[in-house]
Design an enzyme around this catalytic site. Structure first.
Site, PDB file in Angstrom:
ATOM      1  N   GLU A  41     -19.310  30.034 -58.673  1.00 41.26           N
ATOM      2  CA  GLU A  41     -19.712  28.755 -58.098  1.00 41.26           C
ATOM      3  C   GLU A  41     -19.313  27.596 -59.018  1.00 41.26           C
ATOM      4  OE1 GLU A  41     -23.903  26.701 -56.539  1.00 41.26           O
ATOM      5  OE2 GLU A  41     -23.963  28.445 -57.857  1.00 41.26           O
ATOM      6  N   LYS A 116     -21.561  25.496 -49.311  1.00 39.54           N
ATOM      7  CA  LYS A 116     -22.822  26.184 -49.582  1.00 39.54           C
ATOM      8  C   LYS A 116     -23.876  25.735 -48.566  1.00 39.54           C
ATOM      9  CE  LYS A 116     -25.933  27.147 -53.503  1.00 39.54           C
ATOM     10  NZ  LYS A 116     -26.135  26.921 -54.959  1.00 39.54           N
ATOM     11  N   CYS A 152     -23.958  31.568 -54.118  1.00 39.11           N
ATOM     12  CA  CYS A 152     -25.194  31.714 -54.889  1.00 39.11           C
ATOM     13  C   CYS A 152     -26.442  31.810 -54.009  1.00 39.11           C
ATOM     14  CB  CYS A 152     -25.316  30.592 -55.912  1.00 39.11           C
ATOM     15  SG  CYS A 152     -26.361  31.035 -57.331  1.00 39.11           S
ATOM     16  N   SER A 189     -25.612  31.971 -61.558  1.00 35.91           N
ATOM     17  CA  SER A 189     -27.018  32.371 -61.577  1.00 35.91           C
ATOM     18  C   SER A 189     -27.493  32.467 -63.018  1.00 35.91           C
ATOM     19  CB  SER A 189     -27.188  33.723 -60.877  1.00 35.91           C
ATOM     20  OG  SER A 189     -28.530  34.166 -60.931  1.00 35.91           O
ATOM     21  N   SER A 305     -38.480  29.721 -94.133  1.00 33.71           N
ATOM     22  CA  SER A 305     -39.836  29.645 -94.683  1.00 33.71           C
ATOM     23  C   SER A 305     -40.333  30.970 -95.230  1.00 33.71           C
ATOM     24  CB  SER A 305     -40.793  29.177 -93.588  1.00 33.71           C
ATOM     25  OG  SER A 305     -40.891  30.169 -92.560  1.00 33.71           O
ATOM     26  N   GLY A 307     -41.000  33.213 -93.041  1.00 33.66           N
ATOM     27  CA  GLY A 307     -41.735  33.679 -91.875  1.00 33.66           C
ATOM     28  C   GLY A 307     -40.838  34.353 -90.859  1.00 33.66           C
ATOM     29  N   ILE A 308     -41.475  34.915 -89.851  1.00 32.42           N
ATOM     30  CA  ILE A 308     -40.739  35.739 -88.884  1.00 32.42           C
ATOM     31  C   ILE A 308     -39.890  34.900 -87.944  1.00 32.42           C
ATOM     32  CG2 ILE A 308     -42.600  35.835 -87.165  1.00 32.42           C
ATOM     33  CD1 ILE A 308     -41.798  38.872 -86.883  1.00 32.42           C
ATOM     34  N   THR A 410     -36.932  26.266 -85.242  1.00 32.11           N
ATOM     35  CA  THR A 410     -37.308  27.684 -85.239  1.00 32.11           C
ATOM     36  C   THR A 410     -38.649  27.959 -84.560  1.00 32.11           C
ATOM     37  OG1 THR A 410     -38.339  27.476 -87.419  1.00 32.11           O
ATOM     38  CG2 THR A 410     -36.006  28.079 -87.368  1.00 32.11           C
TER      39      THR A 410
END
Length: 584
Positions: A41, A116, A152, A189, A305, A307-308, A410
């Site tokens: 599309e 469309k 679509c 999509s 940091s 951190g995760i 983050t």
């Protein structure tokens, strides 16, 4: 007849580049012996072009590019190209000035144009803003094969599958009534986790119901906050998958239509991903790579940091752009733990990325001195904590500006939902990589990433998450446990459940009430956040349209007759009546 699917990665607005990609795919398709090539599309301009469509010169340039492309295509290859077509009756009928169209190009000419029919206006889609819907069933005949054309959303209205109709027309049913031999769908999509399985299930239902073979061609690539996963596929009349393209990569598939059996034959079927974590990882890597590339950045910077959250963002950036193009900045304060530095260094060594150490203690003292007289007689609190985050944000922006890097923020979705983040601090950035990834999913992604080798240091996975803006601080001082918070947020944001429904599954009414208030009152922050890569069906991006100045509390305290005490509210961040939460 051989039919090729060009799963291309267009750049929005770059008409010449996109036309070149279509031409290259056409040349490869011709070599393979294909008679027909399908493209996604709006493949000529890229999806979604948004308000570029309001620019007449852009629309005019697209028409010229389409004409030139038709002349350059290989002979004896028919190509369906996504474009826009002007609605010449708009000034008379009052309709929109454009159609979302597919043009059939063959032998140097535009042979037919198809419009469309179903125009979505939910989530990230706003096609009624630009387009007039087509009114006729679309098909063409090529070498005695009648091929139905859908674009679509035209697929997404099977009342038997959904249990209802969202639009008056069902283009698939109309084509089946006309007796076409094959239906193709040209899509852009956007990706969300688990969507491919849903697409295939939906199309299988239509294939079996209407006894029609289907070919589904999807766009691939990242465009702003949206990620397109590709994974084009085809089904035979029995609803069996007979080919599937690669995910999150450009691809060219060739499938054969048997003119005797009037059905598609088995081709190359790319396997599905082993886990949802793997699928999400691939999506985020592609999203970062394309956002950087299409915005003309070659390097990125982020704060590390220990951190995760910063760990997974650094890992994604490294996979997307290469370790030589990622810079991690460590900015410890007097409140930072020893492991915040050691864990960040261990992560950087694991990924092979460069780091810089910029302690912020002296900068904090400077702020304290400047604000000392004004803040005299007050207690240390949120303002002082947020200054630390804003110092770090300033340093990161300075680095990004100085060297032309893209700054990656983050923060995860759980934090963005409840406002556990600081404006002009940790929210600074050009792209919010995991803004649609809940905290519990961040842990799951890290564990998946470590399935063979320890990339994310084990201590990052096991230590309690903390913003480290005051001594001994952990996230759960201010928030419910993330397992509880994420389940409430899933039910509230994605499932649209009321407070009563959320409490009914066992959640504490006071916590539910507090989370609902925090989500509502953090809207002013989300409105100012950088674009966040979308991986769920309800992201804080272009599809999220909540008011900021709102006092609707109808969802609050509906689970019982008596009133539950409202959490203490304080003034902060220049806004009034905000829940008292730590936003470091």
């Amino acid at each position: 007849m051989k039919i090729a699917i060009a799963q291309i990665n267009p750049t929005i607005g770059d008409l010449l580049l996109n036309a070149q990609k279509i031409l290259e795919a056409a040349q490869r398709a011709a070599v393979s012996g294909a008679r027909l090539l399908l493209t996604p599309e709006l493949s000529l301009c890229g999806y979604p072009p948004r308000d570029l469509l309001l620019n007449p010169s852009f629309v005019e340039a697209m028409g010229i590019t389409l004409q030139n492309l038709a002349q350059d295509l290989p002979p004896n290859l028919a190509v369906l190209v996504g474009t826009v077509e002007q609605n010449l009756e708009a000034s008379i009928t009052g309709g929109k000035s454009l159609f979302n169209s597919m043009a059939l190009l063959e032998n140097g000419q535009i042979k037919q144009v198809f419009h469309k029919r179903l125009l979505p206006t939910y989530d990230v889609f706003d096609e009624r803003r630009y387009f007039e819907p087509g009114l006729q069933a679309n098909y063409f005949t090529l070498d005695n094969i009648d091929i139905g054309v859908t674009i679509c959303e035209d697929l997404w209205n099977d009342e038997e599958f959904w249990g209802k109709r969202s639009y008056a027309a069902n283009p698939i049913a109309d084509l089946a009534t006309l007796g076409v031999d094959l239906i193709v769908n040209l899509s852009a999509s956007p990706y969300t986790a688990g969507k491919q399985q849903f697409r295939e299930t939906m199309l299988k239902h239509s294939a079996v119901r209407f006894q029609q073979p289907f070919i589904y061609a999807n766009q691939v690539g990242g465009n702003d906050d949206l990620i397109f996963d590709g994974r084009s596929f085809a089904l035979n009349r029995q609803g069996e998958i007979i080919c599937r393209a690669r995910g999150f990569e450009t691809d060219l598939l060739v499938v054969e239509f048997d003119e005797v059996q009037r059905d598609l034959q088995l081709g190359s079927v790319e396997p599905i991903y082993e886990s949802e974590d793997e699928e999400i990882w691939q999506a985020l890597v592609l999203g970062v790579r394309d956002y950087a590339r299409k915005c003309r950045f070659s390097k990125v910077v982020l704060g590390l940091s220990g951190g995760i959250d910063s760990a997974i963002v650094a890992a994604i950036a490294t996979a997307a752009l290469g370790k030589e193009n990622v810079l991690g900045v460590l900015m410890p304060s007097p409140y930072s733990s020893d492991h915040s530095i050691s864990d960040a260094v261990a992560l950087a060594e694991s990924l092979g990325i460069k780091t810089n150490l910029l302690p912020i203690g002296e900068l904090m003292q400077g702020f304290d001195q400047t604000l000392g007289e004004l803040f005299a007689g007050t207690e240390f609190g949120l303002a002082e904590e947020n200054i630390q985050s804003r110092i770090r944000g300033n340093l990161l922006m300075a680095i990004a500006n100085k060297f032309g890097y893209l700054l990656l923020s983050t923060g995860n979705k759980s934090e963005m939902a409840v406002g556990y983040c600081t404006l002009y601090g940790d929210m600074n950035g050009g792209l919010a990589v995991i803004a649609d990834v809940p905290k519990t999913r961040v842990y799951s992604l890290c564990q998946w990433l470590n399935r063979h080798n320890e990339i994310i240091p084990q201590n990052v996975l096991t230590k309690p998450p903390s913003a480290e803006l005051k001594p001994g601080q952990v996230d759960q001082d201010s928030l419910p446990a993330y397992e509880i918070l994420d389940d409430i947020l899933q039910r509230l944001i994605h499932n649209h459940q009321s407070a009563a429904q959320i409490v009914a599954v066992g959640h504490d009414p006071v916590i539910v009430d507090r989370v609902i208030q925090m989500v509502a009152r953090a809207e002013f922050k989300r409105r100012q956040a950088p674009p966040g890569l979308k991986i769920t069906d309800r992201a804080f991006g272009t599809g999220w349209r909540m008011p900021i100045a709102s006092n609707w509390v109808g969802v609050k305290n509906t689970y019982q007759a008596k009133t539950i005490a409202t959490p203490t509210l304080v003034y902060r961040d220049g806004q009034d009546a905000h829940p008292q939460i730590n936003i470091g």
